[in-house]
Structures are given as structure tokens and as C-alpha cells.
Design a protein around this motif. Structure first.
Motif, short mmCIF file in Angstrom:
data_model
loop_
_atom_site.label_atom_id
_atom_site.label_comp_id
_atom_site.label_asym_id
_atom_site.label_seq_id
_atom_site.Cartn_x
_atom_site.Cartn_y
_atom_site.Cartn_z
N ALA A 15 46.24 53.26 43.32
CA ALA A 15 45.96 53.27 44.76
C ALA A 15 46.46 52.00 45.45
CB ALA A 15 44.46 53.42 44.99
N LEU A 16 46.42 50.88 44.73
CA LEU A 16 46.81 49.58 45.29
C LEU A 16 47.83 48.92 44.35
CD1 LEU A 16 43.15 48.44 46.06
CD2 LEU A 16 44.79 49.31 47.73
N PRO A 17 49.09 49.37 44.37
CA PRO A 17 50.07 48.93 43.38
C PRO A 17 50.33 47.42 43.34
CG PRO A 17 50.92 50.78 44.67
CD PRO A 17 49.62 50.36 45.29
N ASP A 18 50.09 46.71 44.44
CA ASP A 18 50.34 45.27 44.45
C ASP A 18 49.15 44.46 43.93
OD1 ASP A 18 48.67 45.75 46.79
OD2 ASP A 18 49.20 43.72 47.42
N ALA A 19 48.06 45.13 43.60
CA ALA A 19 46.81 44.45 43.28
C ALA A 19 46.89 43.64 41.99
CB ALA A 19 45.67 45.46 43.18
N VAL A 20 46.17 42.55 42.00
CA VAL A 20 45.86 41.79 40.80
C VAL A 20 44.43 42.17 40.47
CG1 VAL A 20 45.52 39.51 39.80
CG2 VAL A 20 47.41 39.91 41.40
N VAL A 21 44.20 42.71 39.27
CA VAL A 21 42.88 43.23 38.91
C VAL A 21 42.37 42.48 37.68
CG1 VAL A 21 41.59 45.30 38.24
CG2 VAL A 21 43.59 45.51 39.77
N GLU A 22 41.21 41.86 37.82
CA GLU A 22 40.55 41.17 36.71
C GLU A 22 39.23 41.88 36.45
OE1 GLU A 22 40.09 37.14 37.97
OE2 GLU A 22 42.24 36.85 38.22
N VAL A 37 39.51 42.11 42.68
CA VAL A 37 40.75 42.76 43.09
C VAL A 37 41.34 41.98 44.25
CG1 VAL A 37 41.81 44.91 43.91
CG2 VAL A 37 39.77 45.01 42.45
N VAL A 38 42.60 41.57 44.09
CA VAL A 38 43.32 40.85 45.13
C VAL A 38 44.48 41.73 45.56
CG1 VAL A 38 44.58 38.74 45.71
CG2 VAL A 38 42.73 38.65 44.02
N GLN A 50 37.15 47.07 52.41
CA GLN A 50 37.87 46.67 51.20
C GLN A 50 37.24 47.31 49.97
OE1 GLN A 50 38.03 42.38 51.04
NE2 GLN A 50 39.02 42.24 53.04
N HIS A 51 35.93 47.25 49.88
CA HIS A 51 35.22 47.83 48.74
C HIS A 51 35.37 49.34 48.74
CE1 HIS A 51 32.45 44.24 47.61
NE2 HIS A 51 33.64 43.84 48.00
N GLN A 52 35.34 49.95 49.91
CA GLN A 52 35.52 51.41 49.99
C GLN A 52 36.88 51.82 49.43
OE1 GLN A 52 34.84 52.03 54.18
NE2 GLN A 52 32.69 52.61 53.87
N THR A 73 36.49 41.44 46.34
CA THR A 73 37.82 41.72 46.85
C THR A 73 38.32 40.54 47.66
OG1 THR A 73 36.84 42.85 48.75
CG2 THR A 73 37.54 44.23 46.90
N GLU A 74 39.64 40.31 47.58
CA GLU A 74 40.26 39.18 48.28
C GLU A 74 41.66 39.56 48.72
OE1 GLU A 74 40.42 35.75 45.76
OE2 GLU A 74 38.43 36.13 44.94
N THR A 75 42.18 38.83 49.71
CA THR A 75 43.58 38.93 50.05
C THR A 75 44.32 37.78 49.38
OG1 THR A 75 43.22 37.66 52.08
CG2 THR A 75 43.15 40.07 52.28
N PRO A 76 45.61 37.97 49.14
CA PRO A 76 46.38 36.88 48.49
C PRO A 76 46.50 35.66 49.39
CG PRO A 76 47.70 38.90 48.69
CD PRO A 76 46.39 39.13 49.34
#
Length: 76
Positions: A15-22, A37-38, A50-52, A73-76
Motif C-alpha cells: 500500500a505504501l511502497p516508499d515506506a520504511v517499516v520497522e 512506519v515512515v 496516517q494510522h488509518q 507513523t512519521e514523515t521522512p
């Protein structure tokens, strides 16, 4: 059956291909996770929206296959 870390990650990245997921397994049981998730997709959105987006990415598995997810959740 519990949801594995890689399955969670795959759903979010689809859903969020650019995401960094930890992801951290909080209890060692595969049922209680913390997830950071960033993503640029979160820019201009409030925290609730963002959470939705992340919950939508999980395709309704939150609360059933995935019991607990502490989400940040965060933005870069």
C-alpha cells in the motif's frame, strides 16, 4: 493463526511502497507488535488518518489475525 512480521511488512509496503517499516515482536508470541512506519504518503495528514492508512493496508486483519499493533507513523 498469528500474523508474521514479514506478512505485516508486505501488506504495508504493497500500500505504501516508499515506506520504511520497522517491526518489533513485543511479547515473543507473534501476536503483539510495535510498528514504526515512515512514508511520504503521510505528509499533510493528521495522525489518525496516517494510522488509518496503515490499518487499511492490513486489509481488515487488525483485531482478528493480528491481535495488537502499537503503531507509530512519521514523515521522512
Amino acid at each position: 493463526m498469528a500474523m508474521q512480521e514479514e506478512e505485516i511488512r508486505a501488506h504495508i509496503l504493497e500500500a505504501l511502497p516508499d515506506a520504511v517499516v520497522e517491526i518489533t515482536d513485543l511479547a515473543g508470541d507473534g501476536d503483539h507488535y510495535a510498528c514504526r512506519v515512515v512514508s511520504k504518503a503521510f505528509e499533510g495528514l493528521n495522525r489518525v488518518r496516517q494510522h488509518q492508512l496503515v490499518y487499511e493496508a492490513l486489509g481488515g486483519k487488525m483485531g482478528s489475525t493480528l491481535h495488537a499493533l502499537a503503531l507509530k507513523t512519521e514523515t521522512p
